[in-house]
Design a protein around this motif. Sequence first.
Motif, mmCIF file in Angstrom:
data_model
loop_
_atom_site.group_PDB
_atom_site.id
_atom_site.type_symbol
_atom_site.label_atom_id
_atom_site.label_comp_id
_atom_site.label_asym_id
_atom_site.label_seq_id
_atom_site.Cartn_x
_atom_site.Cartn_y
_atom_site.Cartn_z
ATOM 1 N N LEU A 134 0.833 -1.196 0.000
ATOM 2 C CA LEU A 134 0.000 0.000 0.000
ATOM 3 C C LEU A 134 0.870 1.249 0.000
ATOM 4 N N SER A 135 0.331 2.305 -0.578
ATOM 5 C CA SER A 135 1.036 3.582 -0.593
ATOM 6 C C SER A 135 1.035 4.183 0.809
ATOM 7 N N SER A 136 1.888 5.180 0.993
ATOM 8 C CA SER A 136 1.966 5.830 2.304
ATOM 9 C C SER A 136 0.641 6.496 2.667
ATOM 10 N N HIS A 137 -0.067 7.026 1.661
ATOM 11 C CA HIS A 137 -1.356 7.680 1.939
ATOM 12 C C HIS A 137 -2.383 6.660 2.429
ATOM 13 N N SER A 138 -2.386 5.460 1.854
ATOM 14 C CA SER A 138 -3.310 4.418 2.314
ATOM 15 C C SER A 138 -2.955 3.969 3.722
ATOM 16 N N VAL A 139 -1.656 3.840 4.005
ATOM 17 C CA VAL A 139 -1.219 3.442 5.340
ATOM 18 C C VAL A 139 -1.655 4.498 6.359
ATOM 19 N N TRP A 140 -1.542 5.769 6.006
ATOM 20 C CA TRP A 140 -1.966 6.839 6.920
ATOM 21 C C TRP A 140 -3.467 6.791 7.165
ATOM 22 N N ALA A 141 -4.242 6.461 6.145
ATOM 23 C CA ALA A 141 -5.692 6.359 6.323
ATOM 24 C C ALA A 141 -6.034 5.213 7.279
ATOM 25 N N TYR A 142 -5.355 4.073 7.140
ATOM 26 C CA TYR A 142 -5.547 2.951 8.057
ATOM 27 C C TYR A 142 -5.131 3.358 9.473
ATOM 28 N N ARG A 143 -4.019 4.082 9.566
ATOM 29 C CA ARG A 143 -3.529 4.525 10.880
ATOM 30 C C ARG A 143 -4.560 5.382 11.594
ATOM 31 N N ASP A 144 -5.169 6.317 10.870
ATOM 32 C CA ASP A 144 -6.166 7.203 11.480
ATOM 33 C C ASP A 144 -7.348 6.406 12.015
ATOM 34 N N ALA A 145 -7.786 5.396 11.261
ATOM 35 C CA ALA A 145 -8.931 4.584 11.689
ATOM 36 C C ALA A 145 -8.604 3.818 12.974
ATOM 37 N N ILE A 146 -7.428 3.217 13.047
ATOM 38 C CA ILE A 146 -7.064 2.432 14.226
ATOM 39 C C ILE A 146 -6.831 3.346 15.432
ATOM 40 N N LYS A 147 -6.265 4.535 15.209
ATOM 41 C CA LYS A 147 -6.086 5.483 16.312
ATOM 42 C C LYS A 147 -7.427 5.864 16.923
ATOM 43 N N LEU A 148 -8.407 6.158 16.081
ATOM 44 C CA LEU A 148 -9.729 6.517 16.583
ATOM 45 C C LEU A 148 -10.364 5.363 17.353
ATOM 46 N N LEU A 149 -10.200 4.150 16.852
ATOM 47 C CA LEU A 149 -10.765 2.982 17.542
ATOM 48 C C LEU A 149 -10.120 2.790 18.907
ATOM 49 N N LEU A 150 -8.799 2.898 18.982
ATOM 50 C CA LEU A 150 -8.104 2.706 20.255
ATOM 51 C C LEU A 150 -8.525 3.765 21.273
ATOM 52 N N ARG A 151 -8.636 5.014 20.838
ATOM 53 C CA ARG A 151 -9.042 6.066 21.760
ATOM 54 C C ARG A 151 -10.470 5.848 22.259
ATOM 55 N N PHE A 152 -11.354 5.447 21.344
ATOM 56 C CA PHE A 152 -12.740 5.193 21.733
ATOM 57 C C PHE A 152 -12.824 4.043 22.725
ATOM 58 N N ALA A 153 -12.112 2.945 22.451
ATOM 59 C CA ALA A 153 -12.142 1.783 23.339
ATOM 60 C C ALA A 153 -11.573 2.127 24.715
ATOM 61 N N ALA A 154 -10.489 2.903 24.737
ATOM 62 C CA ALA A 154 -9.880 3.274 26.017
ATOM 63 C C ALA A 154 -10.835 4.127 26.851
ATOM 64 N N GLU A 155 -11.521 5.079 26.216
ATOM 65 C CA GLU A 155 -12.454 5.931 26.953
ATOM 66 C C GLU A 155 -13.678 5.146 27.411
ATOM 67 N N THR A 156 -14.163 4.258 26.548
ATOM 68 C CA THR A 156 -15.363 3.492 26.888
ATOM 69 C C THR A 156 -15.089 2.495 28.009
ATOM 70 N N LEU A 157 -13.951 1.805 27.939
ATOM 71 C CA LEU A 157 -13.619 0.771 28.924
ATOM 72 C C LEU A 157 -12.857 1.331 30.117
ATOM 73 N N ARG A 158 -12.544 2.643 30.069
ATOM 74 C CA ARG A 158 -11.822 3.304 31.154
ATOM 75 C C ARG A 158 -10.482 2.620 31.406
ATOM 76 N N LYS A 159 -9.769 2.446 30.321
ATOM 77 C CA LYS A 159 -8.431 1.896 30.375
ATOM 78 C C LYS A 159 -7.495 2.829 29.633
ATOM 79 N N SER A 160 -6.218 2.662 29.889
ATOM 80 C CA SER A 160 -5.245 3.374 29.069
ATOM 81 C C SER A 160 -5.092 2.630 27.747
ATOM 82 N N VAL A 161 -4.638 3.338 26.725
ATOM 83 C CA VAL A 161 -4.444 2.703 25.428
ATOM 84 C C VAL A 161 -3.436 1.570 25.534
#
Length: 351
Positions: free
Chosen positions: A23-50
């Motif tokens: 994948l190109s760097s732009h595609s990798v960055w798009a995947y990165r943004d999605a996983i970052k948002l998921l990790l932050r949401f899960a950490a806030e919802t479950l009250r855990k650190s990332v």
Amino acid sequence: MTSPLPTFIQRFFSHYLPLQRGLSSHSVWAYRDAIKLLLRFAAETLRKSVEALGVEDLSEHTVLAFLDHLEVVRLCSARTRNARLAAIRSLFAFIAREDPSWLPQSQKVRSIPLKRTEHNTAHYLHEKQIQELLDAPDLTSAAGLRDRALLLLLYNTGARVSEIVGLKLADLRLDGAGQVQLRGKGNKYRSCPLWPETVRALRAYLAQRLPKDPADQSLFLNARRLPIGRFGIRHLLSRYSSQTSAPASQPPVTPHTIRHTTAMHLLRAGNDIAMVSYWLGHADINTTHAYLEIDMDLKRRMLEKMDGPHARKKPAWHRPDILEWLEDLKSGPNYVQANRPKTASRAKVAP
């Protein structure tokens, strides 16, 4: 069961996406943004650190809640929601392959369906509109020379904005028959010939190109003499399109609008759709077929080449007499009695 989630994520981004999938760097960055948002949401919802999150925490329920959060709270469109889900699916497919013990959870997450989205008709510019856009830059300034060369190259090649941003000086060949080499999705290369007008515009721009770092080989530079980015090109198009006679109701002109315009003009010039698909770097020709759906002039010319049917003219329909007779049955309550055949009266018998 706990898992080294950070280890999986690091291998996913550092090895699997760029090296195995290419994948190109732009595609990798798009995947990165999605996983970052998921990790932050899960950490806030479950009250855990990332750092404390494990694969077990990214359950089907958590992922579904995250997708709802994208649409309801962040007001993302269904297309954006689907793009985030595609990145999450890819991550779980990788995790299951690395450690099959996570296969049941991976299957549940990957079975989350994509949402249906509306099929938006591609917007493109007509010949007069694209000419106005190309004539908009001020050729008496260095920025205008750059912008004229950039706009001509976009229209000439139909390149994606990421392909234009990634161009290096070595990708150009301006001697003889000009051409440019583009690196598309999946690191696939293709070459496009250049119009003489594009070659002249590029030469005029290169004559005054002055990078901040002399070793910088990026073709197009911004006002700070650094490599221009995608948002810089979008800003230029927005500014120049506002100077044209395009109606206010028209969608904004973006780099992809120019790509659509190139595709439509190539098809309307009579080029084979397979060649247009190759020109644009489409991996699937069905992607190119979408352009046929939006050009009514092209459809009309196709229809004119076919003879219309010669249908025989049928006589006007009339109601049969028997139907008229049956309709008259309801004209009066004594109709049947009035039309009953008369019979001879019985003779009287003497007592």
